[in-house]
Design an enzyme around this catalytic site. Structure first.
Site, PDB file in Angstrom:
ATOM      1  N   GLN A   5     -26.524  16.389  24.932  1.00 51.62           N
ATOM      2  CA  GLN A   5     -26.490  16.654  26.362  1.00 51.62           C
ATOM      3  C   GLN A   5     -27.405  17.827  26.719  1.00 51.62           C
ATOM      4  O   GLN A   5     -28.063  17.832  27.761  1.00 51.62           O
ATOM      5  CB  GLN A   5     -25.054  16.947  26.811  1.00 51.62           C
ATOM      6  CG  GLN A   5     -24.913  17.445  28.235  1.00 51.62           C
ATOM      7  CD  GLN A   5     -25.351  16.431  29.278  1.00 51.62           C
ATOM      8  OE1 GLN A   5     -25.363  15.224  29.009  1.00 51.62           O
ATOM      9  NE2 GLN A   5     -25.715  16.899  30.461  1.00 51.62           N
ATOM     10  N   GLU A   6     -27.460  18.826  25.848  1.00 53.64           N
ATOM     11  CA  GLU A   6     -28.257  20.013  26.126  1.00 53.64           C
ATOM     12  C   GLU A   6     -29.753  19.780  25.937  1.00 53.64           C
ATOM     13  O   GLU A   6     -30.565  20.226  26.752  1.00 53.64           O
ATOM     14  CB  GLU A   6     -27.806  21.168  25.210  1.00 53.64           C
ATOM     15  CG  GLU A   6     -26.412  21.689  25.489  1.00 53.64           C
ATOM     16  CD  GLU A   6     -26.351  22.514  26.781  1.00 53.64           C
ATOM     17  OE1 GLU A   6     -27.417  22.802  27.353  1.00 53.64           O
ATOM     18  OE2 GLU A   6     -25.237  22.872  27.195  1.00 53.64           O
ATOM     19  N   SER A   7     -30.143  19.108  24.862  1.00 46.32           N
ATOM     20  CA  SER A   7     -31.571  19.058  24.514  1.00 46.32           C
ATOM     21  C   SER A   7     -32.081  17.700  24.052  1.00 46.32           C
ATOM     22  O   SER A   7     -33.262  17.590  23.711  1.00 46.32           O
ATOM     23  CB  SER A   7     -31.837  20.062  23.394  1.00 46.32           C
ATOM     24  OG  SER A   7     -31.195  19.626  22.184  1.00 46.32           O
ATOM     25  N   TYR A  38     -21.495  17.037  33.373  1.00 47.11           N
ATOM     26  CA  TYR A  38     -21.758  17.510  32.013  1.00 47.11           C
ATOM     27  C   TYR A  38     -20.678  17.031  31.047  1.00 47.11           C
ATOM     28  O   TYR A  38     -20.967  16.450  29.996  1.00 47.11           O
ATOM     29  CB  TYR A  38     -21.813  19.035  32.047  1.00 47.11           C
ATOM     30  CG  TYR A  38     -22.086  19.733  30.746  1.00 47.11           C
ATOM     31  CD1 TYR A  38     -23.389  19.959  30.310  1.00 47.11           C
ATOM     32  CD2 TYR A  38     -21.047  20.228  29.961  1.00 47.11           C
ATOM     33  CE1 TYR A  38     -23.648  20.632  29.125  1.00 47.11           C
ATOM     34  CE2 TYR A  38     -21.287  20.900  28.778  1.00 47.11           C
ATOM     35  CZ  TYR A  38     -22.597  21.102  28.364  1.00 47.11           C
ATOM     36  OH  TYR A  38     -22.839  21.781  27.202  1.00 47.11           O
TER      37      TYR A  38
END
Length: 479
Positions: free
Chosen positions: A310-312, A437
């Protein structure tokens, strides 16, 4: 003579009437004492037939779980009974067991039919549309030429008969009653044209069959309810309905639905295919690092990997416009707190992000239980602990549960509204972002759990339906 005396005849009739009335009262009281509920209460065990399917009753990592599984646990607690489960893989066996009296109730986890006379439905705990699942590549089907299977040959029979009357050339396959995943696999392999099932089942399986679609056949959602054998004795049905009303009024029923089916609501076709591609090409480079940090923190490595995606999107040198860096998108402040000096080093980034998330989870109030504890820690990872606490305060002020993620997520967007954020301790925040998120991470986590299952030990709560609680009532698989 004595018996011809009208007075004596009248007395005899009166005594006979009173005797019969008394006997009838005793019999009636005896039947009341031996009602279905009383028999179950006396033996202390409620026997239930349950369909084996993901989201209903299915092995997940080290244990069996599912909406109906947890619903039965709640039911047993409130009725003060031990629940004895008997699982089926083919739905016909479930109905056969219930009709024969081998079990007290059944939870097929499918929508109830219109005209079933053999069974009595309890109150619904879920609603779902019913429709046809088919390949997305297939053109709009001409049903006269289609081979169709039914997930539930009893509850969906009314709709199958309606289709058959309108399309005489339609063929129903012998796969009817097979598990959802098998039916959708057959469609994937072009061995089956379509399958008639509930949208609830389709959504659970859709991330693993992204090239299939669902076409609704019903005008409005149909109820999913517990089933009981048809009888004038509704004592058990009434008890179960009382518990369902209690669970609905307390909000626990909605939380159960969200816990087991919440991740199935949104589907991103392109995103899912991209994730699966990256799972093959990028994840292997970081797999050992995620597992090492999972060992150090006690967290699930698949959850850590889902956060990193999800972040990168599992890019070690990712950099955002706001200055966060690395595979876990760690801020400079967090890097200093976690004692790392190179956020672009994947080992350091995963260590910092994992331990920071673990710390957020540990600092949650003890009364917040899993999985809400983890979902809230993820929200705090995204928006900050202070803003999450502001949202929990708003949630409580509105009469909702600040310890339940399903309630808190509905109030988080208010942190961006002028009517709310000036009165919070930490001010404005884009509160909708942590909602999205967490939803994304839950979806990725579910895909990873499917792709990398932990070693499964068969520790199911119940037994298969070839071992029934009452002798002489065998259940033969298949129709």
């Amino acid at each position: 003579m004595y018996w011809r005396n009208p007075l004596h005849i009248g007395l005899r009739v009166l005594l006979t009437t009173l005797l019969l009335a008394g006997l009838g009262l005793v019999v009636a009281q005896g039947f009341e004492w031996h009602s279905h509920w009383d028999r179950i209460r006396d033996r202390g065990v409620l026997t239930v037939a349950l369909r084996e399917s993901e989201g209903v009753y299915w092995p997940t990592d080290q244990r069996y779980s599912g909406l109906e599984m947890e619903l039965l646990q709640k039911l047993g607690e409130r009725l003060n009974l031990r629940v004895q489960l008997f699982s089926v893989t083919e739905t016909q066996d479930l109905y056969r067991a219930l009709a024969s009296g081998a079990v007290d109730m059944a939870l097929p986890g499918t929508t109830t039919g219109y005209n079933s006379t053999a069974f009595m439905p309890g109150l619904p705990y879920l609603m779902s549309d019913v429709g046809l699942v088919r390949s997305m590549a297939a053109r709009k089907p001409e049903l006269e030429r289609q081979h169709i299977a039914l997930l539930d040959p009893v509850n969906h029979d009314w709709l199958a008969r309606r289709l058959a009357s309108r399309h005489p050339g339609l063929t129903f396959e012998g796969l009817t009653g097979a598990p959802t995943a098998e039916l959708m696999t057959r469609i994937e392999l072009d061995e089956l044209d379509m399958a008639l099932m509930d949208e609830r089942d389709f959504r659970v399986q859709r991330p693993f069959f992204p090239d299939q679609r669902f076409d609704t056949l019903t005008d409005q959602p149909r109820p999913v309810s517990p089933l009981f054998r048809q009888s004038r004795d509704r004592s058990l049905l009434n008890r179960v309905n009382d518990v369902l009303r209690e669970l609905r009024a307390s909000g626990q029923l909605e939380r159960l639905r969200d816990r087991h089916l919440g991740h199935t609501g949104d589907f991103d076709y392109v995103g899912t295919l991209t994730f699966e591609r990256h799972m093959q090409s990028r994840l292997p480079d970081f797999l050992d690092l995620f597992k090492a940090e999972a060992e150090a923190t006690g967290m699930d490595w698949r959850l850590l990997a889902a956060v990193a995606y999800q972040e990168s999107h599992w890019r070690a040198r990712a950099v955002s416009p706001t200055g966060v860096k690395g595979i876990m998108m760690v801020t400079l402040t967090t890097a200093r707190e976690m004692g790392i000096d190179n956020r672009l080093d994947p080992a350091q980034s995963i260590r910092a992000g994992s331990r920071y998330l673990d710390g957020l989870r540990e600092r949650m109030p003890e009364r917040i239980t899993e999985p809400d504890r983890t979902w809230m820690a993820l929200a705090a990872y995204n928006v900050g602990s202070g803003h999450l606490e502001d949202a929990r305060i708003i949630t409580e002020s509105q009469g909702d549960d600040p310890d339940a993620w399903i309630d808190v997520r509905s109030h988080l967007p208010k942190l961006a509204l002028k009517a709310w954020y000036p009165w919070t301790k930490h001010g404005y925040a884009r509160g909708h972002e942590p909602v999205v998120y967490v939803a994304n991470i839950r979806r990725y986590y579910n895909l990873l759990r499917r792709a990398f299952p932990d070693e499964i030990r068969d520790e199911r709560e119940g037994e298969s339906l070839d071992q029934l609680p009452f002798p002489g009532l065998p259940v033969t698989p298949g129709l």
